[in-house]
Design a protein around this motif. Structure first.
Motif, short mmCIF file in Angstrom:
data_model
loop_
_atom_site.label_atom_id
_atom_site.label_comp_id
_atom_site.label_asym_id
_atom_site.label_seq_id
_atom_site.Cartn_x
_atom_site.Cartn_y
_atom_site.Cartn_z
N UNK A 188 0.84 -1.20 0.00
CA UNK A 188 0.00 0.00 0.00
C UNK A 188 0.88 1.25 0.00
N UNK A 189 0.49 2.24 -0.81
CA UNK A 189 1.25 3.48 -0.91
C UNK A 189 0.55 4.60 -0.16
N UNK A 190 1.34 5.47 0.45
CA UNK A 190 0.83 6.69 1.06
C UNK A 190 1.66 7.86 0.56
N UNK A 191 1.02 8.77 -0.16
CA UNK A 191 1.71 9.95 -0.66
C UNK A 191 1.95 10.92 0.49
N UNK A 192 3.20 11.37 0.62
CA UNK A 192 3.56 12.26 1.72
C UNK A 192 3.64 13.72 1.30
N UNK A 193 3.96 13.96 0.04
CA UNK A 193 4.09 15.35 -0.39
C UNK A 193 4.44 15.48 -1.85
N UNK A 194 4.35 16.72 -2.33
CA UNK A 194 4.70 17.06 -3.70
C UNK A 194 5.74 18.18 -3.63
N UNK A 195 6.75 18.10 -4.48
CA UNK A 195 7.91 18.99 -4.35
C UNK A 195 8.13 19.75 -5.65
N UNK A 196 8.17 21.08 -5.53
CA UNK A 196 8.27 21.99 -6.66
C UNK A 196 9.67 22.59 -6.74
N UNK A 197 9.98 23.32 -7.83
CA UNK A 197 11.30 23.93 -7.96
C UNK A 197 11.69 24.78 -6.75
N UNK A 198 12.97 24.67 -6.38
CA UNK A 198 13.49 25.42 -5.24
C UNK A 198 13.35 24.69 -3.93
N UNK A 199 12.65 23.56 -3.93
CA UNK A 199 12.43 22.82 -2.69
C UNK A 199 13.42 21.66 -2.58
N UNK A 200 13.78 21.32 -1.35
CA UNK A 200 14.77 20.29 -1.08
C UNK A 200 14.08 18.97 -0.80
N UNK A 201 14.63 17.91 -1.39
CA UNK A 201 14.12 16.55 -1.21
C UNK A 201 15.24 15.71 -0.60
N UNK A 202 14.86 14.78 0.27
CA UNK A 202 15.84 13.87 0.86
C UNK A 202 16.11 14.12 2.32
N UNK A 203 15.42 15.12 2.90
CA UNK A 203 15.64 15.46 4.30
C UNK A 203 15.26 14.29 5.22
N UNK A 204 14.37 13.42 4.75
CA UNK A 204 13.94 12.27 5.55
C UNK A 204 15.10 11.37 5.94
N UNK A 205 16.19 11.40 5.17
CA UNK A 205 17.31 10.52 5.44
C UNK A 205 18.25 11.02 6.52
N UNK A 206 18.05 12.24 7.01
CA UNK A 206 18.96 12.81 7.99
C UNK A 206 18.92 12.09 9.33
N UNK B 251 19.07 25.78 6.96
CA UNK B 251 18.18 25.54 8.10
C UNK B 251 16.81 26.17 7.85
N UNK B 252 16.81 27.31 7.16
CA UNK B 252 15.52 27.95 6.85
C UNK B 252 14.70 27.08 5.91
N UNK B 253 15.37 26.49 4.91
CA UNK B 253 14.66 25.64 3.95
C UNK B 253 14.18 24.35 4.63
N UNK B 254 15.04 23.76 5.48
CA UNK B 254 14.63 22.56 6.22
C UNK B 254 13.44 22.89 7.12
N UNK B 255 13.49 24.05 7.77
CA UNK B 255 12.38 24.45 8.63
C UNK B 255 11.10 24.60 7.83
N UNK B 256 11.21 25.11 6.61
CA UNK B 256 10.03 25.27 5.75
C UNK B 256 9.41 23.93 5.43
N UNK B 257 10.26 22.91 5.20
CA UNK B 257 9.76 21.57 4.94
C UNK B 257 9.04 21.01 6.16
N UNK B 258 9.58 21.28 7.35
CA UNK B 258 8.95 20.81 8.58
C UNK B 258 7.60 21.49 8.79
N UNK B 259 7.53 22.78 8.48
CA UNK B 259 6.27 23.51 8.59
C UNK B 259 5.24 22.93 7.63
N UNK B 260 5.67 22.60 6.41
CA UNK B 260 4.76 22.01 5.42
C UNK B 260 4.22 20.68 5.92
#
Length: 253
Positions: free
Chosen positions: A84-102, A142-151
């Protein structure tokens, strides 16, 4: 006296460099110097394109880099042992992907291109070195990572809303805000994701999402033509979100 020979210009590098990238203002701190830009350019390991449906990284793979979306879009999702799949988010230009691996040095989700998408790969070990040498870049990261957390937090809040129409309205309004950040028209959205992906992300069934789009179009809030959505009444969309005004007005050109 002989004139000095002109220094050849690497146009290919210039097109690929961070300083010439259209996302410069989103990814980099204001006023970053030439030397710091060169240091960052040396860190960007790969700038490549992914065709629609191709995977950037898979759930369970070792984490070694962060990725910046340059163009196109991605979706992130998790897959259960039962498939079963669960979509977590959609990522547009300027956004960082891969933070989940930290957190665990392994990716907790997968990322897949929704359309032809170009990305910049930032090897994390090298990125740590650069951000240590360029404090302004560390603060920006850190600002960009924080934005991802807020999203992510906003998504959890949205999922707590009981009204399906409210969930869809918040989703569309959120996309409009992100479009404005990219200096795109926030009232003209192109949805690269399928109705199924939207429904999965919102915790709804696809038929409900299709019915809600039709209802909002009948009410004069939207104009919908397949993946093209025009927001005709941003004030009414905001009301469906339980807000007033248009939250993306300050970001629009």
């Amino acid at each position: 006296m002989m004139e000095n020979s002109p220094i050849p210009i690497d146009l290919d590098h210039l097109r690929r460099s961070c300083g010439s990238c259209a996302l410069h203002e989103l990814c980099l701190p204001a006023g970053i110097g030439t030397d710091d830009l060169e240091l960052l350019d040396a860190t960007v390991h790969d700038k490549r394109a992914l065709d629609r449906g191709k995977t950037l990284f898979r759930q369970g793979e070792s984490f070694h880099a962060l990725y910046v979306v340059r163009s196109g879009s991605l979706k992130s999702f998790v897959e259960s042992a039962g498939g079963d799949l669960q979509v977590l988010g959609f990522h547009l230009p300027g956004e960082i992907v891969g933070i989940d691996g930290l957190t665990s040095d392994h990716h907790m989700c997968s990322a897949e291109a929704l359309e032809r998408t170009s990305i910049c790969e930032l090897p994390y070990a090298q990125l740590q070195h650069v951000t240590g040498a360029v404090p302004a870049l560390h603060r920006q990261l850190m600002r960009v990572v924080s934005r991802e957390m807020v999203a992510e937090h906003e998504h959890m809040v949205m999922m707590g809303r009981q009204q399906a129409q409210e969930r869809l309205a918040i989703f569309l309004q959120g996309l409009a805000v992100r479009y404005a950040r990219l200096s795109r028209d926030p009232a003209t959205l192109t949805l690269p994701m399928s109705r199924y992906d939207i429904a999965n992300y919102l915790g709804l069934v696809m038929e409900t999402v299709s019915r809600l789009f039709s209802r909002m179009e009948a009410a004069g809030i939207l104009s919908v033509n397949r993946k093209a959505v025009r927001i005709l009444r941003p004030d009414l969309l905001a009301e469906l979100c339980g807000q007033s005004g248009t939250p993306y007005a300050d970001h629009a050109d």
